[in-house]
Design an enzyme around this catalytic site. Structure first.
Site, PDB file in Angstrom:
ATOM      1  N   LYS A 110      41.161  26.560  70.292  1.00  0.00           N
ATOM      2  CA  LYS A 110      40.192  27.280  71.113  1.00  0.00           C
ATOM      3  C   LYS A 110      40.130  26.718  72.536  1.00  0.00           C
ATOM      4  O   LYS A 110      39.765  27.414  73.471  1.00  0.00           O
ATOM      5  CB  LYS A 110      38.796  27.196  70.502  1.00  0.00           C
ATOM      6  CG  LYS A 110      38.672  27.618  69.047  1.00  0.00           C
ATOM      7  CD  LYS A 110      38.939  29.084  68.833  1.00  0.00           C
ATOM      8  CE  LYS A 110      38.418  29.628  67.520  1.00  0.00           C
ATOM      9  NZ  LYS A 110      39.009  29.085  66.307  1.00  0.00           N
TER      10      LYS A 110
HETATM   11  C1  LIG Z   1      39.404  29.722  65.109  1.00  0.00           C
HETATM   12  C2  LIG Z   1      40.371  29.067  64.241  1.00  0.00           C
HETATM   13  C3  LIG Z   1      41.267  29.790  63.457  1.00  0.00           C
HETATM   14  C4  LIG Z   1      41.237  31.298  63.393  1.00  0.00           C
HETATM   15  O1  LIG Z   1      41.615  31.905  64.607  1.00  0.00           O
HETATM   16  P1  LIG Z   1      41.227  33.422  64.895  1.00  0.00           P
HETATM   17  O2  LIG Z   1      41.588  33.661  66.302  1.00  0.00           O
HETATM   18  O3  LIG Z   1      39.738  33.517  64.666  1.00  0.00           O
HETATM   19  O4  LIG Z   1      41.988  34.250  63.933  1.00  0.00           O
HETATM   20  C5  LIG Z   1      42.196  29.095  62.707  1.00  0.00           C
HETATM   21  N1  LIG Z   1      42.223  27.741  62.703  1.00  0.00           N
HETATM   22  C6  LIG Z   1      41.364  27.016  63.431  1.00  0.00           C
HETATM   23  C7  LIG Z   1      41.438  25.533  63.354  1.00  0.00           C
HETATM   24  C8  LIG Z   1      40.416  27.636  64.227  1.00  0.00           C
HETATM   25  O5  LIG Z   1      39.573  26.909  64.959  1.00  0.00           O
END
Ligand SMILES: *Cc1c(COP(=O)(O)O)cnc(C)c1O
Length: 494
Positions: A110
């Site tokens: 993120k």
């Molecule tokens: C947010 C997240 C996901 C999922 O990603 P999306 O974009 O919501 O599909 C997978 N793994 C981790 C560690 C995350 O923080």
């Protein structure tokens, strides 16, 4: 470039507006009117650093942002990653690559978007002449919350409020959020699961009453979730970047197709890969990996999306989602950009918790996507075997993806180079990773981290070590019905 709403009743004159607003007024999601073509820029990208690749990809949508200024914002954002590289590629075996997206300030992918979003939003609201203070509401399954708090802390003219599900995040994730510094931040637990948080936040966004009340206070709402196009667009970069790096290292030739395996929750990450493909990146299959909450696996197999099912709390909490918001953007594309149909499907989802696509749509989805899942036992086994075989420590989310990657290869015999997106540091989930690798059950997160280090020699990130001595600032918990008043109270706080 103009942006359309997936539900057809709103438009944004440009990306700046789409990003500053977050969500379209009709409740839909903003999508670009067209996809710029960058297939002829891949060679150029093999010769540039990550930040420049980002400037090129993001700038192709954000025409009204100053190119040089955008590039310096990218340099600043990605300077916060280890070695200035937001997406290093690691080879573990012939044809098996891990794209490490977790070397940013909060140790999850993120960060790739949320280190840059504050600039995109601040600038976007200036371009649109928005004078109000922006209040960002975030629903988090664990990682978005911290990454958004860290990105937006002390940002001028912006406040940020994060809602996370009680008991639905890991100990480390919770600690990371509750110790957040900054004068413009707030963190609140919601008694429920992630879908409850996301629904509560979406309802606040679409409530005319709250929006009017806030407007009187000189405040407008925006979103830092992947429903905001400003979250998606930086994520497109690393698909191109991985490809360029594979070309540079001689693993592939320009034009060769490669596959990506993506651990999926809200469908933002994998959608960015689909967008990259639309922009001319030679992508074979996009492989959607789910944990026991495998509503997406079923959808890609049958064409039926059905959220009426048991919700499982798993060791990959950021994928514990039954209603994947960004699927709406995919439905819009696969229906031939039919906003009316997309809107009616979303209405069905809201009313009955389900909808279906037709045969032709399903066939075209299957051309682009493959989907499978891994349960808790498979996840633990994968972490264990991956460490035994390659000496590499996977976090539980990435382990789900790695497991699905292996299943796919076996099932399909597809020999194309396959990249597994690694979305978090294993040290965000030390108890489960330790249990998988050594069989030890230690409930304390820091003791587990220490043992994990002793077992694997995988270095503990500074961000984790520093958590231990930080002051806990936030402990408020509310019911779903209490989220509105919590938002209004925070808007009033000086
Ligand atoms: C947010 C997240 C996901 C999922 O990603 P999306 O974009 O919501 O599909 C997978 N793994 C981790 C560690 C995350 O923080």
């Amino acid at each position: 470039m103009k942006f359309l709403s997936t539900r057809g009743k709103s438009v944004a004159p440009n990306a700046a507006y789409a990003i500053a607003k977050g969500l379209a007024e009709d409740g839909g999601l903003f999508v670009p009117e067209t996809f710029p073509y960058l297939g002829d820029k891949i060679k150029e990208m093999t010769e540039t650093e990550y930040a420049e690749r980002a400037g090129l990809v993001i700038g192709s949508f954000l025409n009204e942002y100053d190119e040089k200024e955008l590039l310096s914002a990218c340099v600043r954002a990605y300077g916060k990653f280890e070695d200035g590289d937001a997406a290093p590629l690691v080879k573990t075996d012939d044809g098996f690559f891990i794209l490490e997206l977790f070397h940013g300030p909060t140790l999850a992918f993120k960060d790739v978007a949320l280190t840059l979003l504050p600039y995109l939003m601040r600038k976007g609201s200036d371009i649109c002449g928005i004078k109000e203070q922006i209040l960002i509401l975030v629903a988090t399954s664990g990682d978005t919350g911290k990454a958004a708090l860290e990105g937006f802390k002390d940002a001028e003219g912006i406040k940020i409020m994060v809602f996370y599900p009680t008991g639905g995040v890991s100990d480390m994730q919770k600690l990371q959020m509750c110790t957040q510094e900054g004068d413009n931040v707030n963190v609140v637990a919601v008694n429920g699961n992630f879908d409850d948080c996301q629904t509560a936040v979406k309802n606040i966004f679409s409530s005319a009453k709250i929006n009017a009340e806030l407007k009187e206070k000189g405040v407008i709402l925006s979103s830092a979730n992947s429903i905001n196009f400003g979250r998606l667009v930086p994520q497109i970069t690393y698909y191109f970047s991985a490809y360029a790096d594979l070309v540079s290292s001689g693993e592939i030739n320009i034009g060769d197709e490669i596959n990506f395996v993506v651990p999926t929750g809200n469908f933002g990450n994998i959608l960015a890969g689909y967008y990259a493909k639309k922009m001319g990146l030679p992508v074979g299959k996009l492989i959607c990996a789910s944990n026991s909450n495998n509503v997406l696996t079923e959808f890609f197999v049958s064409g039926d999306y059905d959220a009426n099912r048991e919700f499982f709390k798993t060791m990959s909490p950021s994928m514990d989602i039954l209603v994947s918001s960004n699927l709406e953007r995919l439905l819009f594309e696969v229906s031939g950009r039919n906003a009316e149909l997309t809107a009616s499907r979303m209405a069905e989802l809201k009313k009955y918790g389900k909808y279906s696509v037709n045969k032709e749509e399903l066939a075209s989805l299957k051309k682009e996507f493959y989907a499978d899942c891994a349960d808790e036992e498979e996840c633990l086994e994968e972490i264990n075997e991956f460490f035994e075989e390659y000496g590499y420590v996977l976090d539980p989310h990435t382990a789900v993806a790695a497991c699905v990657a292996e299943k796919y290869k076996e099932y399909s015999g597809d020999g194309r180079v396959t990249v597994v997106l690694s979305t978090a540091s294993p040290y965000k989930f030390p108890q489960n990773v330790l249990k998988a690798i050594s069989g030890e059950n230690i409930s304390d997160a820091f003791k587990s981290a220490k043992r994990l280090y002793e077992n694997t020699a995988c270095p503990i990130p500074e961000e984790i070590l520093s958590l231990k001595n930080k002051e806990k600032r936030f402990s408020e918990a509310v019911d779903k019905s209490g989220t509105e008043s919590a938002v209004l109270a925070f808007a009033d706080k000086k």
